[in-house]
Design a protein around this motif. Structure first.
Motif, mmCIF file in Angstrom:
data_model
loop_
_atom_site.group_PDB
_atom_site.id
_atom_site.type_symbol
_atom_site.label_atom_id
_atom_site.label_comp_id
_atom_site.label_asym_id
_atom_site.label_seq_id
_atom_site.Cartn_x
_atom_site.Cartn_y
_atom_site.Cartn_z
ATOM 1 N N SER B 23 2.663 8.316 4.719
ATOM 2 C CA SER B 23 3.904 7.545 4.550
ATOM 3 C C SER B 23 3.658 6.044 4.446
ATOM 4 O O SER B 23 2.662 5.527 4.951
ATOM 5 N N ILE B 24 4.626 5.392 3.826
ATOM 6 C CA ILE B 24 4.711 3.942 3.915
ATOM 7 C C ILE B 24 5.522 3.621 5.164
ATOM 8 O O ILE B 24 6.640 4.126 5.317
ATOM 9 N N VAL B 25 4.960 2.819 6.049
ATOM 10 C CA VAL B 25 5.710 2.393 7.228
ATOM 11 C C VAL B 25 6.196 0.958 7.012
ATOM 12 O O VAL B 25 5.407 0.077 6.648
ATOM 13 N N VAL B 26 7.490 0.762 7.213
ATOM 14 C CA VAL B 26 8.068 -0.578 7.153
ATOM 15 C C VAL B 26 8.295 -1.036 8.596
ATOM 16 O O VAL B 26 9.073 -0.422 9.327
ATOM 17 N N VAL B 27 7.596 -2.078 9.005
ATOM 18 C CA VAL B 27 7.757 -2.579 10.374
ATOM 19 C C VAL B 27 8.847 -3.651 10.393
ATOM 20 O O VAL B 27 8.890 -4.535 9.527
ATOM 21 N N GLU B 46 -1.939 -18.045 3.548
ATOM 22 C CA GLU B 46 -2.918 -17.186 2.891
ATOM 23 C C GLU B 46 -2.873 -15.791 3.490
ATOM 24 O O GLU B 46 -2.931 -14.786 2.781
ATOM 25 N N ALA B 47 -2.779 -15.733 4.800
ATOM 26 C CA ALA B 47 -2.736 -14.443 5.497
ATOM 27 C C ALA B 47 -2.190 -14.647 6.898
ATOM 28 O O ALA B 47 -2.204 -15.762 7.430
ATOM 29 N N ILE B 48 -1.673 -13.557 7.463
ATOM 30 C CA ILE B 48 -1.270 -13.569 8.873
ATOM 31 C C ILE B 48 -2.011 -12.419 9.545
ATOM 32 O O ILE B 48 -1.950 -11.273 9.083
ATOM 33 N N ALA B 108 4.178 -3.130 17.194
ATOM 34 C CA ALA B 108 4.630 -2.085 16.256
ATOM 35 C C ALA B 108 3.684 -1.989 15.055
ATOM 36 O O ALA B 108 3.390 -0.881 14.575
ATOM 37 N N ILE B 109 3.183 -3.120 14.587
ATOM 38 C CA ILE B 109 2.226 -3.093 13.468
ATOM 39 C C ILE B 109 0.956 -2.352 13.884
ATOM 40 O O ILE B 109 0.445 -1.492 13.169
ATOM 41 N N ASN B 110 0.471 -2.680 15.071
ATOM 42 C CA ASN B 110 -0.758 -2.031 15.541
ATOM 43 C C ASN B 110 -0.601 -0.522 15.680
ATOM 44 O O ASN B 110 -1.522 0.235 15.387
ATOM 45 N N GLU B 111 0.561 -0.096 16.098
ATOM 46 C CA GLU B 111 0.818 1.334 16.271
ATOM 47 C C GLU B 111 0.893 2.066 14.930
ATOM 48 O O GLU B 111 0.840 3.284 14.887
ATOM 49 N N SER B 112 1.056 1.316 13.841
ATOM 50 C CA SER B 112 1.288 1.916 12.520
ATOM 51 C C SER B 112 0.043 2.007 11.655
ATOM 52 O O SER B 112 0.117 2.420 10.498
ATOM 53 N N ARG B 113 -1.102 1.621 12.195
ATOM 54 C CA ARG B 113 -2.289 1.450 11.350
ATOM 55 C C ARG B 113 -2.744 2.720 10.638
ATOM 56 O O ARG B 113 -3.440 2.664 9.639
ATOM 57 N N GLU B 114 -2.340 3.877 11.128
ATOM 58 C CA GLU B 114 -2.718 5.152 10.487
ATOM 59 C C GLU B 114 -1.960 5.418 9.183
ATOM 60 O O GLU B 114 -2.306 6.346 8.447
ATOM 61 N N ALA B 115 -0.927 4.656 8.950
ATOM 62 C CA ALA B 115 -0.058 4.939 7.796
ATOM 63 C C ALA B 115 -0.797 4.730 6.479
ATOM 64 O O ALA B 115 -1.808 4.019 6.414
ATOM 65 N N LYS B 116 -0.291 5.342 5.432
ATOM 66 C CA LYS B 116 -0.832 5.138 4.082
ATOM 67 C C LYS B 116 -0.757 3.661 3.729
ATOM 68 O O LYS B 116 -1.688 3.092 3.167
ATOM 69 N N LYS B 117 0.357 3.046 4.075
ATOM 70 C CA LYS B 117 0.533 1.625 3.818
ATOM 71 C C LYS B 117 1.505 1.064 4.858
ATOM 72 O O LYS B 117 2.463 1.742 5.230
ATOM 73 N N LEU B 228 -0.192 -4.874 4.981
ATOM 74 C CA LEU B 228 -1.380 -4.930 5.832
ATOM 75 C C LEU B 228 -2.598 -4.544 5.001
ATOM 76 O O LEU B 228 -2.660 -3.469 4.408
ATOM 77 N N ASP B 229 -3.581 -5.431 4.982
ATOM 78 C CA ASP B 229 -4.820 -5.183 4.248
ATOM 79 C C ASP B 229 -5.955 -5.397 5.252
ATOM 80 O O ASP B 229 -6.305 -6.532 5.555
ATOM 81 N N GLY B 230 -6.487 -4.296 5.775
ATOM 82 C CA GLY B 230 -7.462 -4.412 6.857
ATOM 83 C C GLY B 230 -6.767 -4.946 8.088
ATOM 84 O O GLY B 230 -5.788 -4.373 8.546
#
Lengths: 237, 237
Positions: B23-27, B46-48, B108-117, B228-230
């Motif tokens: 799934s795509i997760v929207v945080v 540039e990045a967060i 919440a972002i950290n908990e979602s890292r398994e997602a497709k995106k 999220l990219d890496g």
């Protein structure tokens, strides 16, 4: 009366976020456990013993209790009945004690045992329950049993009905209570029509329980409130 | 397009009930982490880099990154700034990398890292995000960061806004999505007025962030979507 908290817990998996020791917990499993509990006690059942597992239910085999077990919406093989309200008529339950296990509702009751008081809510006893809660000088937590810990529409809607009826009393609502009270305000004109939206409609249709659902969406059919007394639900005096 | 699932998870404590790997997760953390992320990247950051703890954030001290840390609504002592969107203007963040930890959103972002995106949503990028989601052949989970795992009104409302805009596409909504879509339909005429209901209004007032709140309730201020990219959030190409 002093201001009290009115909180809504949309899933048993969120219950640990609430300190319920000084609160009245209202357990809600509209399709169909808590509706049938309200109906059964109103129809003269002496008590309903909610148990967590099918095995625990079976352990009462040598008693004269009625044994009721439901899993995934169906009566478990070998049991007298499940959680359909039509199994809780006066003819069937008057004077009897029922041992009951269900997929979601009895789990939610078990999780609430630390509360000051555990009572059972459904549309069938909405008026009686909200009238009684208003007289109680305690915080209130409305616990939706949900479907396997996921949020569902019918339990949220009933929590909303209670929150809607209590919100102008001396309660401070949390955000979940505000959310479901608005939902109920939107839906109250026609609960049956509103419930057609549910994502579970196909599952419910397959179970062939349309009559149960229509029954469980009726408001103020009974005036009794089941309350947990030790290990059994009895009528609140 | 083939039918996809559109589910809403109202608290990170319910995320384990969902299989997010396809799934795509929207945080969603409207006040204020995900609003500021959308705004900061749109303004040329540039990045967060979202990190879980204040200590992890501090470990970047010897870099030229900007360090941002918020706990309980306030900037943590010793840090450049927290999660107010007014700290994410082009003057402050263009060309910079920001390391950010917040009470709810980065968790919440950290908990979602398994997602497709993993992508980031806020009212500020509502239109861009819903337009993009419609083109993606994947299930979607909207994850509300909430407040310390409790359901909150603003994150539910934004999940509702997305569900409302996607519901007539080829998505099957779960009950939580249906619930919040109705809430948004009710509130959309005046989000600021609606949000006055929140049980957190006193807390928010004490934090003196009325201007932040008004800013975060604006729709379609930016057209970028953080992804999220890496270990870092960057602008989705």
């Amino acid at each position: 009366m002093q201001q009290r908290k009115l909180e809504v817990c949309l899933s048993p998996a969120l219950l640990h976020l609430h300190d319920i020791r000084q609160s009245i917990v209202v357990v809600i499993d509209i399709f169909r456990a808590t509706s049938s509990m309200c109906y059964g006690l109103a129809n003269g059942a002496e008590a309903i013993i909610p148990v967590a597992s099918v095995e625990a239910c079976r352990s009462y085999e040598d008693t004269d209790y009625l044994l009721a077990a439901e899993r995934n919406g169906e009566v478990v093989a070998g049991f007298d009945f499940g959680n359909s309200p039509f199994s809780y008529t006066a003819e069937k339950v008057a004077g009897k004690t029922i041992v009951l296990t269900t997929t979601n509702g009895t789990h939610a009751i078990n999780e609430s045992r630390e509360a000051k008081k555990v009572v059972i809510g459904s549309f069938l006893n909405l008026g009686a329950l909200s009238t009684w809660l208003k007289t109680q000088p305690h915080d209130v937590l409305l616990l939706c049993a949900g479907w396997k810990n996921k949020v569902n529409l019918e339990d949220s809607l009933f929590a909303g009905a209670l929150a809607y009826h209590l919100k102008n009393e001396a309660y401070k609502l949390d955000d979940a209570a505000i959310l479901v009270a608005d939902l109920y305000e939107l839906a109250q004109g026609d609960l049956k029509e509103f419930m057609k939206k549910t994502s579970h409609s196909e599952r419910l249709k397959e179970l062939n329980i349309e009559a149960d659902i229509a029954f469980c969406l009726q408001i103020d059919v009974v005036d009794s409130i089941p309350v947990l007394d030790g290990d059994r639900l009895v009528k609140l005096v």
